[in-house]
Design a protein around this motif. Structure first.
Motif, PDB file in Angstrom:
ATOM      1  N   HIS A  97     -13.167  -0.816  -8.163  1.00  0.00           N
ATOM      2  CA  HIS A  97     -12.346  -0.760  -9.376  1.00  0.00           C
ATOM      3  C   HIS A  97     -11.210  -1.774  -9.323  1.00  0.00           C
ATOM      4  CE1 HIS A  97     -10.020   0.791 -12.724  1.00  0.00           C
ATOM      5  NE2 HIS A  97      -8.981   0.871 -11.918  1.00  0.00           N
ATOM      6  N   GLY A  98     -10.635  -1.953  -8.138  1.00  0.00           N
ATOM      7  CA  GLY A  98      -9.504  -2.851  -7.990  1.00  0.00           C
ATOM      8  C   GLY A  98      -8.898  -2.723  -6.609  1.00  0.00           C
ATOM      9  N   PHE A  99      -7.610  -3.044  -6.524  1.00  0.00           N
ATOM     10  CA  PHE A  99      -6.892  -2.999  -5.258  1.00  0.00           C
ATOM     11  C   PHE A  99      -5.479  -2.510  -5.500  1.00  0.00           C
ATOM     12  CE2 PHE A  99     -10.168  -6.118  -4.576  1.00  0.00           C
ATOM     13  CZ  PHE A  99     -10.554  -5.927  -3.263  1.00  0.00           C
ATOM     14  N   MET A 100      -4.915  -1.866  -4.498  1.00  0.00           N
ATOM     15  CA  MET A 100      -3.482  -1.603  -4.451  1.00  0.00           C
ATOM     16  C   MET A 100      -2.909  -2.568  -3.439  1.00  0.00           C
ATOM     17  SD  MET A 100      -2.287   0.657  -6.553  1.00  0.00           S
ATOM     18  CE  MET A 100      -0.625   0.732  -5.914  1.00  0.00           C
ATOM     19  N   ILE A 101      -1.879  -3.290  -3.852  1.00  0.00           N
ATOM     20  CA  ILE A 101      -1.174  -4.199  -2.960  1.00  0.00           C
ATOM     21  C   ILE A 101       0.206  -3.591  -2.750  1.00  0.00           C
ATOM     22  CG2 ILE A 101      -0.315  -6.534  -2.602  1.00  0.00           C
ATOM     23  CD1 ILE A 101      -2.518  -7.480  -4.555  1.00  0.00           C
ATOM     24  N   GLY A 102       0.460  -3.183  -1.537  1.00  0.00           N
ATOM     25  CA  GLY A 102       1.676  -2.431  -1.274  1.00  0.00           C
ATOM     26  C   GLY A 102       1.582  -1.094  -1.993  1.00  0.00           C
ATOM     27  N   LYS A 103       2.727  -0.587  -2.424  1.00  0.00           N
ATOM     28  CA  LYS A 103       2.750   0.690  -3.132  1.00  0.00           C
ATOM     29  C   LYS A 103       2.935   0.531  -4.626  1.00  0.00           C
ATOM     30  CE  LYS A 103       4.406   3.129   0.838  1.00  0.00           C
ATOM     31  NZ  LYS A 103       5.462   3.727   1.565  1.00  0.00           N
ATOM     32  N   ALA A 104       3.151  -0.712  -5.088  1.00  0.00           N
ATOM     33  CA  ALA A 104       3.524  -0.876  -6.485  1.00  0.00           C
ATOM     34  C   ALA A 104       2.646  -1.814  -7.304  1.00  0.00           C
ATOM     35  CB  ALA A 104       4.977  -1.357  -6.571  1.00  0.00           C
TER      36      ALA A 104
ATOM     37  N   LEU B 180      -0.979  -2.898  -8.738  1.00  0.00           N
ATOM     38  CA  LEU B 180      -2.358  -2.495  -8.998  1.00  0.00           C
ATOM     39  C   LEU B 180      -3.116  -3.682  -9.565  1.00  0.00           C
ATOM     40  CD1 LEU B 180      -4.675  -0.429  -9.430  1.00  0.00           C
ATOM     41  CD2 LEU B 180      -3.704  -0.003 -11.690  1.00  0.00           C
ATOM     42  N   VAL B 181      -4.209  -4.058  -8.914  1.00  0.00           N
ATOM     43  CA  VAL B 181      -5.109  -5.092  -9.436  1.00  0.00           C
ATOM     44  C   VAL B 181      -6.233  -4.359 -10.146  1.00  0.00           C
ATOM     45  CG1 VAL B 181      -6.625  -7.017  -8.886  1.00  0.00           C
ATOM     46  CG2 VAL B 181      -4.531  -6.665  -7.556  1.00  0.00           C
ATOM     47  N   ASP B 182      -6.309  -4.556 -11.453  1.00  0.00           N
ATOM     48  CA  ASP B 182      -7.264  -3.875 -12.326  1.00  0.00           C
ATOM     49  C   ASP B 182      -8.351  -4.875 -12.719  1.00  0.00           C
ATOM     50  OD1 ASP B 182      -8.620  -2.609 -14.382  1.00  0.00           O
ATOM     51  OD2 ASP B 182      -6.825  -2.110 -15.532  1.00  0.00           O
ATOM     52  N   ILE B 183      -9.516  -4.776 -12.075  1.00  0.00           N
ATOM     53  CA  ILE B 183     -10.590  -5.740 -12.299  1.00  0.00           C
ATOM     54  C   ILE B 183     -11.084  -5.704 -13.737  1.00  0.00           C
ATOM     55  CG2 ILE B 183     -12.964  -6.375 -11.670  1.00  0.00           C
ATOM     56  CD1 ILE B 183     -12.322  -5.323  -8.835  1.00  0.00           C
ATOM     57  N   GLY B 184     -11.329  -4.523 -14.273  1.00  0.00           N
ATOM     58  CA  GLY B 184     -11.889  -4.383 -15.615  1.00  0.00           C
ATOM     59  C   GLY B 184     -11.038  -4.991 -16.714  1.00  0.00           C
TER      60      GLY B 184
ATOM     61  N   ALA C 141      -3.071  -7.725 -13.077  1.00  0.00           N
ATOM     62  CA  ALA C 141      -2.351  -7.049 -12.000  1.00  0.00           C
ATOM     63  C   ALA C 141      -1.062  -6.527 -12.609  1.00  0.00           C
ATOM     64  CB  ALA C 141      -2.055  -8.001 -10.850  1.00  0.00           C
ATOM     65  N   CYS C 142      -0.701  -5.299 -12.248  1.00  0.00           N
ATOM     66  CA  CYS C 142       0.476  -4.643 -12.815  1.00  0.00           C
ATOM     67  C   CYS C 142       1.399  -4.182 -11.702  1.00  0.00           C
ATOM     68  CB  CYS C 142       0.075  -3.407 -13.625  1.00  0.00           C
ATOM     69  SG  CYS C 142      -1.122  -3.716 -14.898  1.00  0.00           S
ATOM     70  N   ARG C 143       2.684  -4.304 -11.962  1.00  0.00           N
ATOM     71  CA  ARG C 143       3.691  -3.720 -11.070  1.00  0.00           C
ATOM     72  C   ARG C 143       4.114  -2.404 -11.684  1.00  0.00           C
ATOM     73  NH1 ARG C 143       6.405  -5.197  -6.922  1.00  0.00           N
ATOM     74  NH2 ARG C 143       8.283  -4.092  -6.332  1.00  0.00           N
ATOM     75  N   ILE C 144       3.950  -1.345 -10.918  1.00  0.00           N
ATOM     76  CA  ILE C 144       4.251   0.000 -11.392  1.00  0.00           C
ATOM     77  C   ILE C 144       5.479   0.490 -10.620  1.00  0.00           C
ATOM     78  CG2 ILE C 144       3.354   2.341 -11.596  1.00  0.00           C
ATOM     79  CD1 ILE C 144       0.527   0.977 -11.336  1.00  0.00           C
ATOM     80  N   PRO C 145       6.493   1.001 -11.318  1.00  0.00           N
ATOM     81  CA  PRO C 145       7.676   1.496 -10.609  1.00  0.00           C
ATOM     82  C   PRO C 145       7.316   2.669  -9.701  1.00  0.00           C
ATOM     83  CG  PRO C 145       7.896   1.797 -12.995  1.00  0.00           C
ATOM     84  CD  PRO C 145       6.571   1.160 -12.742  1.00  0.00           C
ATOM     85  N   VAL C 146       7.871   2.673  -8.488  1.00  0.00           N
ATOM     86  CA  VAL C 146       7.540   3.736  -7.544  1.00  0.00           C
ATOM     87  C   VAL C 146       8.743   4.595  -7.161  1.00  0.00           C
ATOM     88  CG1 VAL C 146       5.549   2.580  -6.556  1.00  0.00           C
ATOM     89  CG2 VAL C 146       7.797   2.163  -5.587  1.00  0.00           C
ATOM     90  N   SER C 147       9.933   4.194  -7.560  1.00  0.00           N
ATOM     91  CA  SER C 147      11.123   4.944  -7.189  1.00  0.00           C
ATOM     92  C   SER C 147      11.458   5.989  -8.248  1.00  0.00           C
ATOM     93  CB  SER C 147      12.307   3.991  -7.022  1.00  0.00           C
ATOM     94  OG  SER C 147      13.490   4.718  -6.819  1.00  0.00           O
ATOM     95  N   ASN C 148      11.639   7.221  -7.823  1.00  0.00           N
ATOM     96  CA  ASN C 148      12.022   8.289  -8.746  1.00  0.00           C
ATOM     97  C   ASN C 148      13.493   8.243  -9.088  1.00  0.00           C
ATOM     98  OD1 ASN C 148       9.428   9.249  -8.785  1.00  0.00           O
ATOM     99  ND2 ASN C 148       9.781  10.730  -7.153  1.00  0.00           N
ATOM    100  N   SER C 149      14.273   7.498  -8.320  1.00  0.00           N
ATOM    101  CA  SER C 149      15.707   7.470  -8.557  1.00  0.00           C
ATOM    102  C   SER C 149      16.113   6.461  -9.633  1.00  0.00           C
ATOM    103  CB  SER C 149      16.452   7.169  -7.255  1.00  0.00           C
ATOM    104  OG  SER C 149      16.125   5.869  -6.813  1.00  0.00           O
TER     105      SER C 149
END
Length: 129
Positions: free
Chosen positions: A6-13, A15-19, A23-31
């Motif tokens: 489907h894709g890859f996660m690079i680090g924690k934030a 997402l490489v979306d093949i379809g 590639a997207c940077r998704i926020p990972v901090s709840n603060s």
């Protein structure tokens, strides 16, 4: 059961979306009180090159000739050293806008190219009939 990449996660934030060819940077901090979302899109050749490197160059070098064959020639495109350099340079620039290092993809003189990042995880989904 069959699984498809489907894709890859690079680090924690990242997402490489093949379809969706992005590639997207998704926020990972709840603060964080603000949500920062970023995405970059790839053309076909850039995506093919990026995926080939993510699959084959995480644990070793991939030669220029191998990239020419699998990214360009198998897709009826004419390879050139200048075009390869240009696509890798543009790919590194796009990835750096997502917060990845500018030297994410490196060239090892005389040996080929490799991914200069350790935290990469392939993502699969189950194909059901």
């Amino acid at each position: 059961m069959d699984y498809q990449l489907h894709g890859f996660m690079i680090g924690k934030a990242i997402l490489v979306d093949i379809g969706n060819k992005r590639a997207c940077r998704i926020p990972v901090s709840n603060s964080d009180k603000t949500v920062v979302f970023a995405a970059v899109f790839f053309n076909k050749t850039m995506l093919r090159l990026f995926l080939y490197l993510l699959i084959h160059a995480r644990h070793g070098n991939v030669s220029r000739e191998e990239l020419f064959e699998h990214v360009w020639e198998e897709n009826n495109l004419s390879p050139s050293t200048q075009r390869l350099w240009q696509v890798i340079n543009n790919l590194n620039k796009k990835l750096s806008t997502l917060g990845l290092p500018e030297d994410f993809i490196l060239s090892a003189k005389g040996c080929g190219y490799f991914i200069n990042y350790d935290d990469i995880t392939p993502l699969y989904y189950e194909v059901r009939e």
